[in-house]
Motif scaffolding. Structure first.
Motif, PDB file in Angstrom:
ATOM      1  N   ALA A   1      71.491  49.435  58.521  1.00  0.00           N
ATOM      2  CA  ALA A   1      71.136  50.844  58.734  1.00  0.00           C
ATOM      3  C   ALA A   1      69.628  51.072  58.738  1.00  0.00           C
ATOM      4  O   ALA A   1      69.160  52.167  58.463  1.00  0.00           O
TER       5      ALA A   1
ATOM      6  N   GLN B   1      67.542  53.836  63.517  1.00  0.00           N
ATOM      7  CA  GLN B   1      68.790  53.080  63.517  1.00  0.00           C
ATOM      8  C   GLN B   1      68.693  51.884  64.463  1.00  0.00           C
ATOM      9  O   GLN B   1      68.368  52.051  65.639  1.00  0.00           O
TER      10      GLN B   1
ATOM     11  N   SER C   1      70.533  43.629  65.354  1.00  0.00           N
ATOM     12  CA  SER C   1      70.057  44.820  64.620  1.00  0.00           C
ATOM     13  C   SER C   1      68.579  45.006  64.929  1.00  0.00           C
ATOM     14  O   SER C   1      67.719  44.891  64.073  1.00  0.00           O
TER      15      SER C   1
END
Length: 172
Positions: free
Chosen positions: A85, A52, A70
């Motif tokens: 994700a 993650q 991210s």
């Protein structure tokens, strides 16, 4: 941010077309002050324990890594833009597989090497492209080509520093 995007564009034009498979490096110890990755199976992802993404840590200066929001990393090495994700949805290319660009931030000193292997079935090794011209530390652009869809383990190595993440690669 404009500087980082310009660097990625220049790298794509200058260094990413001379691809050669990278040999698997010998295992290296990982130095890290950060907890192990948050990895958990996500519904609908074939049981792949996808890493993650998280916002980059204080080791990475603001704006120094494309996809910083991210990212995933440790005290020595970070990778950005891991996708929603931690999943890459990529269009296949019959000549090059399913490719994407990844930005890395090197706290450790040295040349980045990237290797990868599919975890959920047979496939040729990932092919990586790490262009020259980024110095020994800081931002480093790269390209990776996954030969197939599936659950992939990707490892970046800089000297004795090592960072491994798991991603699911799928078609749109």
């Amino acid at each position: 941010m404009k500087h980082v995007l310009l660097c990625l564009a220049i790298a794509a034009l200058a260094g990413c077309d001379s691809a050669a498979p990278v040999a698997q490096p010998a295992p290296s110890p990982t130095r890290s002050a950060i907890a192990p990755p948050s990895m958990s199976p996500i519904d609908g992802l074939s049981g792949c324990p996808v890493t993650q993404p998280v916002p980059a840590g204080p080791e990475v200066p603001a704006g120094a890594l494309f996809g910083q929001s991210s990212a995933f990393g440790n005290a020595d090495l970070w990778v950005g833009a891991l996708g929603p994700a931690g999943v890459f949805t990529l269009e296949p290319d019959p000549l090059h597989g399913m490719g994407t660009k990844l930005g890395w931030y090197r706290i450790a000193t040295g040349k980045l090497q990237i290797v990868g292997r599919r975890l959920d079935g047979p496939a040729p090794a990932l092919i990586s492209h790490v262009p020259d011209g980024y110095g020994e530390t800081g931002f480093q652009s790269s390209g990776v080509n996954f030969p197939s869809e599936g659950c992939w383990e990707v490892t970046g190595t800089v000297g004795s520093a090592r960072l491994t993440f798991i991603t699911l690669v799928k078609r749109p």
